[in-house]
Design an enzyme around this catalytic site. Structure first.
Site, PDB file in Angstrom:
ATOM      1  N   LYS A 182     -46.763  88.954 -58.033  1.00 27.70           N
ATOM      2  CA  LYS A 182     -45.368  88.714 -57.604  1.00 27.70           C
ATOM      3  C   LYS A 182     -44.450  90.150 -57.712  1.00 27.70           C
ATOM      4  O   LYS A 182     -44.225  90.261 -59.171  1.00 27.70           O
ATOM      5  CB  LYS A 182     -44.730  87.666 -58.142  1.00 27.70           C
ATOM      6  CG  LYS A 182     -43.460  87.495 -57.403  1.00 27.70           C
ATOM      7  CD  LYS A 182     -42.400  86.486 -57.945  1.00 27.70           C
ATOM      8  CE  LYS A 182     -41.537  87.090 -58.738  1.00 27.70           C
ATOM      9  NZ  LYS A 182     -40.285  87.968 -58.180  1.00 27.70           N
ATOM     10  N   GLY A 234     -40.801  91.381 -68.394  1.00 25.86           N
ATOM     11  CA  GLY A 234     -39.272  91.100 -67.889  1.00 25.86           C
ATOM     12  C   GLY A 234     -38.707  90.702 -69.102  1.00 25.86           C
ATOM     13  O   GLY A 234     -38.716  90.896 -70.240  1.00 25.86           O
ATOM     14  N   SER A 235     -37.603  89.865 -68.903  1.00 27.23           N
ATOM     15  CA  SER A 235     -36.657  89.323 -69.830  1.00 27.23           C
ATOM     16  C   SER A 235     -37.249  88.429 -70.995  1.00 27.23           C
ATOM     17  O   SER A 235     -38.137  87.495 -70.300  1.00 27.23           O
ATOM     18  CB  SER A 235     -35.333  88.664 -69.140  1.00 27.23           C
ATOM     19  OG  SER A 235     -35.672  87.713 -68.702  1.00 27.23           O
ATOM     20  N   THR A 236     -36.713  88.295 -71.846  1.00 28.32           N
ATOM     21  CA  THR A 236     -37.211  87.450 -73.114  1.00 28.32           C
ATOM     22  C   THR A 236     -36.769  85.944 -72.459  1.00 28.32           C
ATOM     23  O   THR A 236     -37.714  85.266 -72.823  1.00 28.32           O
ATOM     24  CB  THR A 236     -36.254  87.702 -74.342  1.00 28.32           C
ATOM     25  OG1 THR A 236     -36.720  89.202 -74.681  1.00 28.32           O
ATOM     26  CG2 THR A 236     -36.775  86.937 -75.380  1.00 28.32           C
ATOM     27  N   GLY A 239     -39.369  85.141 -70.385  1.00 23.91           N
ATOM     28  CA  GLY A 239     -40.714  84.711 -71.083  1.00 23.91           C
ATOM     29  C   GLY A 239     -40.769  83.272 -71.795  1.00 23.91           C
ATOM     30  O   GLY A 239     -41.866  83.084 -72.001  1.00 23.91           O
ATOM     31  N   GLU A 256     -44.457  90.798 -72.045  1.00 30.20           N
ATOM     32  CA  GLU A 256     -43.958  92.100 -72.425  1.00 30.20           C
ATOM     33  C   GLU A 256     -42.429  91.853 -72.176  1.00 30.20           C
ATOM     34  O   GLU A 256     -42.086  92.003 -70.897  1.00 30.20           O
ATOM     35  CB  GLU A 256     -44.556  93.189 -71.857  1.00 30.20           C
ATOM     36  CG  GLU A 256     -44.471  94.654 -72.573  1.00 30.20           C
ATOM     37  CD  GLU A 256     -43.145  95.364 -71.817  1.00 30.20           C
ATOM     38  OE1 GLU A 256     -41.987  95.213 -72.551  1.00 30.20           O
ATOM     39  OE2 GLU A 256     -43.323  96.168 -70.830  1.00 30.20           O
ATOM     40  N   CYS A 290     -37.355  98.765 -71.254  1.00 30.06           N
ATOM     41  CA  CYS A 290     -37.276  97.683 -72.287  1.00 30.06           C
ATOM     42  C   CYS A 290     -37.412  98.400 -73.390  1.00 30.06           C
ATOM     43  O   CYS A 290     -37.248  97.818 -74.295  1.00 30.06           O
ATOM     44  CB  CYS A 290     -38.311  96.663 -71.930  1.00 30.06           C
ATOM     45  SG  CYS A 290     -39.801  97.297 -71.288  1.00 30.06           S
ATOM     46  N   GLU A 387     -29.544  93.332 -75.531  1.00 29.69           N
ATOM     47  CA  GLU A 387     -30.520  94.127 -74.557  1.00 29.69           C
ATOM     48  C   GLU A 387     -29.365  94.644 -73.355  1.00 29.69           C
ATOM     49  O   GLU A 387     -29.215  93.594 -72.598  1.00 29.69           O
ATOM     50  CB  GLU A 387     -31.572  94.083 -74.191  1.00 29.69           C
ATOM     51  CG  GLU A 387     -32.128  95.149 -73.241  1.00 29.69           C
ATOM     52  CD  GLU A 387     -33.759  94.391 -72.767  1.00 29.69           C
ATOM     53  OE1 GLU A 387     -34.621  95.573 -72.879  1.00 29.69           O
ATOM     54  OE2 GLU A 387     -34.006  93.410 -72.596  1.00 29.69           O
TER      55      GLU A 387
END
Length: 476
Positions: A182, A234-236, A239, A256, A290, A387
């Site tokens: 995706k 992507g974003s934490t 995740g 990641e 990132c 971030e």
């Protein structure tokens, strides 16, 4: 004497964007089951580039079934045969690299010189590298008969759309897995062009499936019971949600996630070289990286000299049309991302940090943010902790190497760091104490397919690239 730049736009004529694209399932482009579509726009001009089919749960199920069916034959092929397909894909990417670079710049907003000179060569290199591993898996250190896992569900971000696809798909195919990927909703085009490359390379149907869509599409893919492996960049926050979804299943997971990289400059560093590294570390891809060096830790005795030099350098950066070969800073990827950057920067000012940007003209249409640096930053400031994912640098100081290490590690993240010094012994001593997956010395943002990449703590787990990147796709 100052020379004026003449415009040097890359031609859009090398890329032919269709008015609409379907989902790529089982080797064919097809409409979404519920007929939903969304538009992808150019961040630099806000023009609609194309209308894209939006995958739902039913489409995810279809794609996973196609990948499962293709897995039997694909995984049974000798590694040397799978390698031929990967080599072919790599060569087609090289042949079409100019077209793909222009496409990526249009859809993502990053400067053409980055897509052309950084992204595309690395995309091809990843496929070449993992093609080389396909018939050597027994020598990778994961046992004598390493087996593929099955169907890999992969969700990638918008900051390096084609490169993140390569990081995910190349090792998955080399090890004998099949893929449902995706792409991000703001940058689906290069993944759909990659689907065409798969057909051009004669890749068997169902081995790679591409499902554009929003977060719910990704969530359905991650939760699908017949997916054996989940890979996410992507974003934490997302995740953490994925980790919860996968918990208790037998799915293998690599994440990641975000970062707040420290770029440490010691008093014996070559100043001009360090300034270039700082600029590359935080303003490459508009800071939407990132592993960006978003926290500059500079030794107190050289702070003034370094900042003077850095401000001079920032004043020469050119912001504007990403298709112009002179452009250094392109557009922010989306209106939503621009709003996030703006909010965090305003908070930095409200908390007492001192904001500075060079004089630069902001285009009237599109999403833009001038390169920005903050001084008088403390570790308590939100701009030093969160971030931002934009062209914003927070400057902090230190006096001793121990203080530099303590400040660098004072973050929930642990993806990257940089060290600038002429002493090799200091590089090694400091690097060993930094809790970061990648530590660059006297350089920044250098990538190579042979080198593993990944983080600690809230930056995720697992490694992509190198021999280590094979493990995530093998039953070891």
């Amino acid at each position: 004497m100052v020379f004026e730049y003449a415009p040097a736009p890359e031609s859009r004529s090398v890329v032919d964007i269709a008015p609409s694209y379907g989902l790529f399932i089982d080797g064919e482009f097809t409409e979404a089951a519920d007929g939903k579509v969304f538009k992808t726009v150019s961040p630099a001009t806000e023009e609609v580039l194309s209308e894209i089919a939006q995958a739902g749960a039913e489409d995810v199920d279809r794609a996973v079934k196609a990948a499962r069916k293709a897995f039997e034959k694909w995984s049974a092929l000798p590694g040397s045969e799978r390698a031929k397909y990967l080599f072919r894909i790599a060569r087609i990417i090289q042949e079409r690299s100019r077209e793909l670079a222009v496409l990526e710049t249009l859809d993502n907003g990053k400067p053409i010189k980055e897509t052309r000179d950084a992204d595309l060569p690395l995309v091809a290199a990843h496929f070449f590298y993992y093609a080389g591993w396909a018939d050597k898996l027994e020598h990778a250190g994961y046992g004598t008969n390493p087996r593929p896992l099955g169907v890999a569900g992969q969700v990638i971000p918008w900051n390096f759309p084609l490169l993140m696809l390569a990081w995910k798909i190349a090792p998955a195919l080399a090890t004998g897995n099949t893929v449902v990927l995706k792409p991000a909703e703001t940058t689906p085009l290069s993944a759909l062009f990659f689907a065409d490359i798969c057909r051009q390379a004669g890749l068997p149907k169902g081995v790679v499936n591409i499902l554009p869509g929003y977060g719910d599409t990704g969530a359905a893919l991650v939760a699908h019971p017949d997916v054996n492996k989940v890979a996410f960049t992507g974003s934490t926050a997302v995740g953490k949600e994925i980790a919860k979804t996968v918990a208790g299943t037998r799915k293998k997971l690599t994440l990641e996630l975000g970062g707040k990289g420290a770029n440490i400059v010691f008093d014996d560093a070559p100043i001009d070289q360090a300034v270039e590294g700082i600029v590359n570390g935080i303003f490459f891809n508009q800071g939407q990286v990132c592993c960006a060096g978003s926290r500059l830790l500079v030794q107190e005795s050289i702070q003034d000299e370094l900042l003077d030099s850095l401000k001079r350098r920032l004043s020469t950066l050119r912001l504007g049309d990403p298709l112009d070969k002179n452009t250094d800073i392109g557009a922010i990827n989306s209106e939503e991302q621009l709003a996030r950057i703006t909010t965090l920067v305003e908070q930095g000012e409200a908390e007492g940090a001192e904001r500075w940007s060079p004089a630069c003209e902001i285009p009237t249409s599109g999403y833009w943010f001038a390169p920005t640096l903050f001084t008088n930053v403390t570790q308590a400031h939100r701009i030093a902790r969160d971030e931002i994912f934009g062209p914003v640098l927070s400057v902090l100081t230190f006096r001793t190497p121990d203080e530099a290490v303590a400040k660098a590690n004072n973050t929930p993240y642990g993806l990257s760091a940089g060290i600038w010094t002429e002493k090799g012994s200091r590089i090694l001593a400091v690097a060993n104490k930094l809790r970061a997956g990648v530590v660059w010395s006297n350089t920044f943002n250098k990538f190579d397919p042979t080198s593993p990449f990944g983080g600690y703590k809230e930056s995720g787990f697992g490694r992509e690239g190198g021999r280590h990147g094979l493990e995530a796709y093998l039953d070891v």
